[in-house]
Write a protein that holds these residues in place. Structure first.
Motif, PDB file in Angstrom:
ATOM      1  N   PRO A 152       0.817  -1.226   0.000  1.00 21.99           N
ATOM      2  CA  PRO A 152       0.000   0.000   0.000  1.00 21.99           C
ATOM      3  C   PRO A 152       0.849   1.274   0.000  1.00 21.99           C
ATOM      4  O   PRO A 152       0.531   2.240  -0.703  1.00 21.99           O
ATOM      5  CB  PRO A 152      -0.827  -0.123   1.283  1.00 21.99           C
ATOM      6  CG  PRO A 152      -0.943  -1.599   1.504  1.00 21.99           C
ATOM      7  CD  PRO A 152       0.401  -2.148   1.058  1.00 21.99           C
ATOM      8  N   ARG A 153       1.946   1.286   0.750  1.00 20.26           N
ATOM      9  CA  ARG A 153       2.842   2.446   0.765  1.00 20.26           C
ATOM     10  C   ARG A 153       3.486   2.650  -0.609  1.00 20.26           C
ATOM     11  O   ARG A 153       3.567   3.774  -1.106  1.00 20.26           O
ATOM     12  CB  ARG A 153       3.936   2.248   1.825  1.00 20.26           C
ATOM     13  CG  ARG A 153       4.995   3.344   1.801  1.00 20.26           C
ATOM     14  CD  ARG A 153       6.140   3.052   2.762  1.00 20.26           C
ATOM     15  NE  ARG A 153       6.769   1.755   2.600  1.00 20.26           N
ATOM     16  CZ  ARG A 153       7.731   1.495   1.709  1.00 20.26           C
ATOM     17  NH1 ARG A 153       8.154   2.427   0.881  1.00 20.26           N
ATOM     18  NH2 ARG A 153       8.264   0.287   1.643  1.00 20.26           N
ATOM     19  N   ARG A 206       2.317   1.670  -3.559  1.00 21.01           N
ATOM     20  CA  ARG A 206       1.284   2.164  -4.485  1.00 21.01           C
ATOM     21  C   ARG A 206       1.055   3.654  -4.289  1.00 21.01           C
ATOM     22  O   ARG A 206       0.962   4.410  -5.268  1.00 21.01           O
ATOM     23  CB  ARG A 206      -0.021   1.397  -4.279  1.00 21.01           C
ATOM     24  CG  ARG A 206       0.043  -0.052  -4.724  1.00 21.01           C
ATOM     25  CD  ARG A 206      -1.318  -0.712  -4.705  1.00 21.01           C
ATOM     26  NE  ARG A 206      -1.954  -0.731  -3.405  1.00 21.01           N
ATOM     27  CZ  ARG A 206      -1.983  -1.776  -2.573  1.00 21.01           C
ATOM     28  NH1 ARG A 206      -1.380  -2.905  -2.914  1.00 21.01           N
ATOM     29  NH2 ARG A 206      -2.608  -1.697  -1.417  1.00 21.01           N
ATOM     30  N   ASP A 207       0.984   4.098  -3.041  1.00 20.56           N
ATOM     31  CA  ASP A 207       0.766   5.512  -2.745  1.00 20.56           C
ATOM     32  C   ASP A 207       1.936   6.365  -3.238  1.00 20.56           C
ATOM     33  O   ASP A 207       1.731   7.421  -3.840  1.00 20.56           O
ATOM     34  CB  ASP A 207       0.548   5.697  -1.242  1.00 20.56           C
ATOM     35  CG  ASP A 207       0.198   7.118  -0.893  1.00 20.56           C
ATOM     36  OD1 ASP A 207      -0.775   7.655  -1.472  1.00 20.56           O
ATOM     37  OD2 ASP A 207       0.888   7.710  -0.034  1.00 20.56           O
ATOM     38  N   GLU A 208       3.161   5.919  -2.997  1.00 19.59           N
ATOM     39  CA  GLU A 208       4.338   6.668  -3.450  1.00 19.59           C
ATOM     40  C   GLU A 208       4.352   6.790  -4.972  1.00 19.59           C
ATOM     41  O   GLU A 208       4.671   7.853  -5.506  1.00 19.59           O
ATOM     42  CB  GLU A 208       5.616   6.001  -2.965  1.00 19.59           C
ATOM     43  CG  GLU A 208       5.859   6.192  -1.498  1.00 19.59           C
ATOM     44  CD  GLU A 208       7.104   5.468  -1.004  1.00 19.59           C
ATOM     45  OE1 GLU A 208       7.947   5.036  -1.839  1.00 19.59           O
ATOM     46  OE2 GLU A 208       7.239   5.321   0.228  1.00 19.59           O
ATOM     47  N   ARG A 249       1.732   6.671  -7.026  1.00 16.38           N
ATOM     48  CA  ARG A 249       0.642   7.583  -7.433  1.00 16.38           C
ATOM     49  C   ARG A 249       1.030   9.042  -7.239  1.00 16.38           C
ATOM     50  O   ARG A 249       0.646   9.893  -8.033  1.00 16.38           O
ATOM     51  CB  ARG A 249      -0.623   7.284  -6.631  1.00 16.38           C
ATOM     52  CG  ARG A 249      -1.402   6.125  -7.129  1.00 16.38           C
ATOM     53  CD  ARG A 249      -2.763   6.020  -6.432  1.00 16.38           C
ATOM     54  NE  ARG A 249      -3.436   4.824  -6.838  1.00 16.38           N
ATOM     55  CZ  ARG A 249      -3.486   3.698  -6.123  1.00 16.38           C
ATOM     56  NH1 ARG A 249      -2.918   3.641  -4.938  1.00 16.38           N
ATOM     57  NH2 ARG A 249      -4.115   2.649  -6.579  1.00 16.38           N
ATOM     58  N   ARG A 250       1.752   9.356  -6.176  1.00 17.95           N
ATOM     59  CA  ARG A 250       2.114  10.741  -5.866  1.00 17.95           C
ATOM     60  C   ARG A 250       3.384  11.207  -6.578  1.00 17.95           C
ATOM     61  O   ARG A 250       3.702  12.394  -6.548  1.00 17.95           O
ATOM     62  CB  ARG A 250       2.286  10.915  -4.359  1.00 17.95           C
ATOM     63  CG  ARG A 250       0.979  10.813  -3.597  1.00 17.95           C
ATOM     64  CD  ARG A 250       1.140  11.048  -2.102  1.00 17.95           C
ATOM     65  NE  ARG A 250       1.972  10.025  -1.484  1.00 17.95           N
ATOM     66  CZ  ARG A 250       3.116  10.267  -0.826  1.00 17.95           C
ATOM     67  NH1 ARG A 250       3.564  11.474  -0.695  1.00 17.95           N
ATOM     68  NH2 ARG A 250       3.805   9.270  -0.303  1.00 17.95           N
ATOM     69  N   ARG A 309      -1.239   6.238 -14.521  1.00 13.45           N
ATOM     70  CA  ARG A 309      -0.776   5.945 -13.162  1.00 13.45           C
ATOM     71  C   ARG A 309      -1.441   4.691 -12.618  1.00 13.45           C
ATOM     72  O   ARG A 309      -0.785   3.848 -12.007  1.00 13.45           O
ATOM     73  CB  ARG A 309      -1.039   7.137 -12.242  1.00 13.45           C
ATOM     74  CG  ARG A 309      -0.022   8.252 -12.407  1.00 13.45           C
ATOM     75  CD  ARG A 309      -0.159   9.287 -11.308  1.00 13.45           C
ATOM     76  NE  ARG A 309      -1.473   9.896 -11.279  1.00 13.45           N
ATOM     77  CZ  ARG A 309      -1.848  10.952 -11.998  1.00 13.45           C
ATOM     78  NH1 ARG A 309      -0.987  11.505 -12.828  1.00 13.45           N
ATOM     79  NH2 ARG A 309      -3.064  11.449 -11.889  1.00 13.45           N
ATOM     80  N   ASP A 310      -2.741   4.549 -12.854  1.00  6.65           N
ATOM     81  CA  ASP A 310      -3.446   3.366 -12.358  1.00  6.65           C
ATOM     82  C   ASP A 310      -2.893   2.085 -12.976  1.00  6.65           C
ATOM     83  O   ASP A 310      -2.743   1.073 -12.289  1.00  6.65           O
ATOM     84  CB  ASP A 310      -4.946   3.465 -12.630  1.00  6.65           C
ATOM     85  CG  ASP A 310      -5.637   4.485 -11.749  1.00  6.65           C
ATOM     86  OD1 ASP A 310      -5.040   4.935 -10.747  1.00  6.65           O
ATOM     87  OD2 ASP A 310      -6.786   4.852 -12.066  1.00  6.65           O
ATOM     88  N   VAL A 330       0.505   1.381 -11.366  1.00 13.11           N
ATOM     89  CA  VAL A 330       0.306   0.877 -10.009  1.00 13.11           C
ATOM     90  C   VAL A 330      -0.152  -0.574 -10.044  1.00 13.11           C
ATOM     91  O   VAL A 330       0.351  -1.417  -9.300  1.00 13.11           O
ATOM     92  CB  VAL A 330      -0.696   1.766  -9.238  1.00 13.11           C
ATOM     93  CG1 VAL A 330      -1.158   1.097  -7.962  1.00 13.11           C
ATOM     94  CG2 VAL A 330      -0.077   3.128  -8.945  1.00 13.11           C
ATOM     95  N   ASP A 382       2.076  -3.587  -8.602  1.00 18.26           N
ATOM     96  CA  ASP A 382       1.499  -4.333  -7.491  1.00 18.26           C
ATOM     97  C   ASP A 382       1.425  -5.834  -7.802  1.00 18.26           C
ATOM     98  O   ASP A 382       1.780  -6.665  -6.956  1.00 18.26           O
ATOM     99  CB  ASP A 382       0.112  -3.785  -7.169  1.00 18.26           C
ATOM    100  CG  ASP A 382      -0.442  -4.350  -5.887  1.00 18.26           C
ATOM    101  OD1 ASP A 382       0.119  -4.064  -4.814  1.00 18.26           O
ATOM    102  OD2 ASP A 382      -1.451  -5.081  -5.959  1.00 18.26           O
TER     103      ASP A 382
END
Length: 141
Positions: free
Chosen positions: A33-34, A36-38, A40-41, A52-53, A56, A60
């Motif tokens: 999860p971290r 994926r968040d990094e 995306r940002r 981006r999706d 990710v 993942d």
């Protein structure tokens, strides 16, 4: 979708050259999860949320496969190839090629490698010095 042999789906091949990007050392799926968040940002994948999706999702799928089925240290990277993005994940299972699920009910999972192949313009894997790297190239649109 899950019928047939897995051989041609993931050829043994080197990825294209790639430049700057992001990388992560992973040891547990709880870290995803971290990651994926990094991603995306980050500024590695500017542009549409769809790009981006896809990045990710591919990262993942590859990283969770390496963490669940690979061995040793897992490294994941997302880099620019000039006109596309390279997603690559390495693990210590050099003797175990990526193996898409064959003859499995889709409700049981195991379709990630097929999904990655569909989303990418090129994909493959190689082994070097006791490390296996699985990679895919995603278009910028």
């Amino acid at each position: 979708m899950t019928r047939g042999t897995a051989g041609p789906a993931w050829p043994s091949a080197s990825p294209p050259p790639a430049g700057d990007g992001l990388s992560w050392e992973l040891s547990d799926v709880a870290e995803l999860p971290r990651v994926r968040d990094e991603l995306r940002r980050s500024h590695v994948a500017p542009g549409s949320p769809d790009v981006r999706d896809r990045l990710v999702l591919v990262l993942d799928e590859m990283a969770s496969n390496a963490l669940r089925h690979g061995g040793g240290a897992v490294e994941a990277v997302v880099r620019h190839t000039g006109d596309a993005f390279l997603v690559a994940v390495s693990d210590g299972a050099a003797g175990t090629p990526p193996t898409p699920a064959v003859d499995r009910d889709p409700s049981e999972g195991g379709l990630g490698l097929y999904l990655i192949a569909e989303l990418s313009t090129a994909h493959g894997w190689y082994a070097d010095d006791g490390t296996k790297t699985v990679w895919a190239v995603l278009p910028p649109r």
